[in-house]
Design an enzyme around this catalytic site. Structure first.
Site, PDB file in Angstrom:
ATOM      1  N   ASP A 156      -7.014  -1.400  -7.577  1.00 48.76           N
ATOM      2  CA  ASP A 156      -6.700  -0.792  -6.283  1.00 48.76           C
ATOM      3  C   ASP A 156      -7.525  -1.428  -5.157  1.00 48.76           C
ATOM      4  O   ASP A 156      -8.416  -2.242  -5.407  1.00 48.76           O
ATOM      5  CB  ASP A 156      -6.986   0.719  -6.391  1.00 48.76           C
ATOM      6  N   ASP A 212       1.587   4.441  -0.719  1.00 47.07           N
ATOM      7  CA  ASP A 212       1.917   5.299  -1.857  1.00 47.07           C
ATOM      8  C   ASP A 212       3.272   6.003  -1.716  1.00 47.07           C
ATOM      9  O   ASP A 212       3.566   6.598  -0.680  1.00 47.07           O
ATOM     10  CB  ASP A 212       0.833   6.357  -2.038  1.00 47.07           C
TER      11      ASP A 212
HETATM   12  C1  GLA Z   1      -4.147   4.658  -4.302  1.00 45.17           C
HETATM   13  C2  GLA Z   1      -2.986   3.991  -5.059  1.00 45.17           C
HETATM   14  C3  GLA Z   1      -2.275   5.038  -5.896  1.00 45.17           C
HETATM   15  C4  GLA Z   1      -3.246   5.687  -6.856  1.00 45.17           C
HETATM   16  C5  GLA Z   1      -4.439   6.263  -6.092  1.00 45.17           C
HETATM   17  C6  GLA Z   1      -5.533   6.741  -7.009  1.00 45.17           C
HETATM   18  O1  GLA Z   1      -3.704   5.554  -3.349  1.00 45.17           O
HETATM   19  O2  GLA Z   1      -2.097   3.392  -4.167  1.00 45.17           O
HETATM   20  O3  GLA Z   1      -1.202   4.437  -6.605  1.00 45.17           O
HETATM   21  O4  GLA Z   1      -3.695   4.724  -7.790  1.00 45.17           O
HETATM   22  O5  GLA Z   1      -5.012   5.299  -5.225  1.00 45.17           O
HETATM   23  O6  GLA Z   1      -6.622   7.231  -6.295  1.00 45.17           O
END
Ligand code: GLA
Length: 369
Positions: A156, A212
Site C-alpha cells: 500500500d 478505494d
Molecule cells: C488502503 C487500500 C485499501 C486497503 C486499506 C487498508 O485504503 O487502498 O485497499 O488495503 O488501505 O488499510
C-alpha cells in the site's frame, strides 16, 4: 449470461511493448500472473476485524463453495494482521490476539487446501491503519514473508514520508525477487500517482488504478469511467486493478453486482472477492462462480475491454477474445430500462439488442462464423 452469434467480426490486437521507460523488462519478473489473479481479500468485508479464524474459514469456504474449482486461489489478509511493534530482531510479527498461531501456520493451513496466502504491508512508515509499515525494512520484511510461505504481497501507499513512490515500490519489488520465493506483487498506489505508468517496472504483477472502492453503484460507475485510456498498460503478468470486488456485501442490488463483475471481467481485472465467503448466499455465489464471466476475465485477446459506444445512459463495452470473438457488456447506468444495442460501427457486426433493466448490464459473447 446471454450468448449471441454474429458474423464477420474483425478483432484488432493492440501490440504492447514489454520494456518500460526505466529499461526493466517485464519478462524479468517471475511469470506469476499469466492471467488475472483470482482470490479473496479480507478488507472489504472485515476491515480490521480480520483474525485467523476468519482467514481459515474463508479458505474453507473458498473450497467448499466451488470457488477454488473455478480458479480462485489467493486468500489475502489485508491490513491489520500485524502487531503494533516489530520483534526484538526488527521483524514484523502477527498480532498476538487476532493471529495467535502466527502467519506461517496460516500459510501451511491455506497451502494444505491447495490455495495460496496473501499478506499486506505499506511502502511507508505505517500502514493505512497505523500499524508498522515496511519502508526501509524491505529486505527484512520480504525475507520474513518468504520464510512464512507467503505467496502474494499487497503493498500500500500510506505514510510514504513524501519520498518518491517509484523508489519505494521498486525497493520492495527487488526485495521480493531476492527473497528466494515466488511472491506475486500487488502495488496499491492510487490514481494520483498514476501507477499504471511505472508499477510494471517495479516488478508488480498488478496495480491499482483507482482509490478505494465502496459497496455502491456510484463507485462502480466512477471506477469504470476511470479506466478510459488505461488499456495499453495492461497485459499478461502486469494487469490494471480497478480494486477488489464488492459482490455480496449488501450495498447493491443483484443487477448492480452483475454489472460490477461483468465490467471487471471485461477489464481483465484481478478477481478478488471482497465478501465474507462463510456467509454467502446463492446470488453472490452464482455471480462469482459464473464460468463464462470468468472465461472472459481470464482470456487475453490483446487488450483489456473499453467503452466503445454510448447513447444516453446506455453504454456498450467490448473486448477482443483470443478466439476472435468479442465479449460485450451492454451497460445501463440509468434508472429506467433501456434497449441497448451494438452496431456495425461499434463492432463490425449486424445490430443485436437486448432489454437491460435499470442499474444493470448484459454480458454477451459475440463470435464470428
Ligand atoms: C488502503 C487500500 C485499501 C486497503 C486499506 C487498508 O485504503 O487502498 O485497499 O488495503 O488501505 O488499510
Amino acid at each position: 449470461m446471454n450468448r449471441s452469434i454474429a458474423c464477420a467480426l474483425v478483432v484488432s490486437a493492440l501490440v504492447v511493448g514489454t520494456t518500460t521507460a526505466s529499461g526493466y523488462l517485464n519478462e524479468q519478473k517471475p511469470m506469476l500472473a499469466a492471467t488475472p489473479p483470482m482470490g479473496w481479500s479480507s478488507w472489504n468485508a472485515l476491515g480490521c476485524a480480520v483474525d485467523e479464524k476468519a482467514v481459515r474459514g474463508n479458505a474453507d469456504a473458498m473450497v467448499a463453495s466451488g470457488m477454488a474449482a473455478v480458479g480462485y486461489t489467493y486468500v489475502d489478509i489485508d491490513d491489520c494482521w500485524m502487531a503494533p511493534q516489530r520483534d526484538a530482531d526488527g521483524r514484523l510479527q502477527a498480532d498476538p490476539m487476532r493471529f495467535p498461531s502466527g502467519i506461517k501456520a496460516i500459510a501451511d493451513y491455506v497451502h494444505g487446501k491447495g490455495l495460496k496466502l496473501g499478506i499486506y504491508s505499506s511502502a511507508g512508515v505505517a500502514t493505512c491503519e497505523n500499524l508498522p509499515g515496511s519502508l526501509d525494512h524491505e529486505k527484512t520484511d520480504a525475507k520474513t514473508f518468504a520464510s512464512w510461505g507467503v505467496d502474494l504481497l499487497k503493498y500500500d501507499d500510506c505514510y510514504g514520508e513524501g519520498r518518491p513512490a517509484v523508489e519505494r515500490f521498486t525497493t520492495m519489488g527487488r526485495a521480493l525477487e531476492a527473497s528466494g520465493r515466488d511472491i506475486l506483487y500487488s502495488v496499491c498506489a492510487w490514481s494520483e500517482v498514476q501507477p499504471w505508468r511505472w508499477a510494471a517496472a517495479t516488478g508488480a504483477h498488478y496495480w491499482r488504478t483507482f482509490s478505494d472502492i465502496t459497496d455502491s453503484w456510484d463507485a462502480v460507475v466512477a471506477i469504470a469511467d476511470q479506466q478510459a485510456g488505461l488499456g495499453p498498460y495492461s497485459r499478461p503478468n502486469g494487469w490494471n486493478d480497478p480494486d477488489m470486488l464488492e459482490v455480496g456485501n449488501g450495498g447493491m442490488t443483484s443487477d448492480e453486482y452483475r454489472a460490477h463483475i461483468s465490467l471487471w471481467a471485461l477489464l481483465n481485472a484481478p478477481l478478488m472477492a471482497g465478501n465474507d465467503l462463510r456467509r454467502m448466499d446463492a446470488t453472490p455465489h452464482d455471480l462469482l462462480t459464473n464460468r463464462e464471466m470468468i472465461a472472459v476475465d481470464q482470456d487475453w485477446g490483446g487488450t483489456q475491454g473499453r467503452e466503445v459506444a454510448e447513447e444516453g445512459d446506455l453504454q456498450v463495452w467490448a473486448k477482443p477474445m483470443s478466439s476472435g470473438a468479442a465479449a460485450v457488456v451492454l451497460l445501463n447506468r440509468g434508472t429506467d430500462a433501456g434497449q441497448a444495442y451494438t452496431t456495425a460501427a461499434d463492432l463490425g457486426l449486424p445490430r443485436a439488442s437486448a432489454w437491460v433493466p435499470p442499474h444493470a448490464a448484459k454480458m454477451l459473447i459475440v463470435a464470428p462464423h
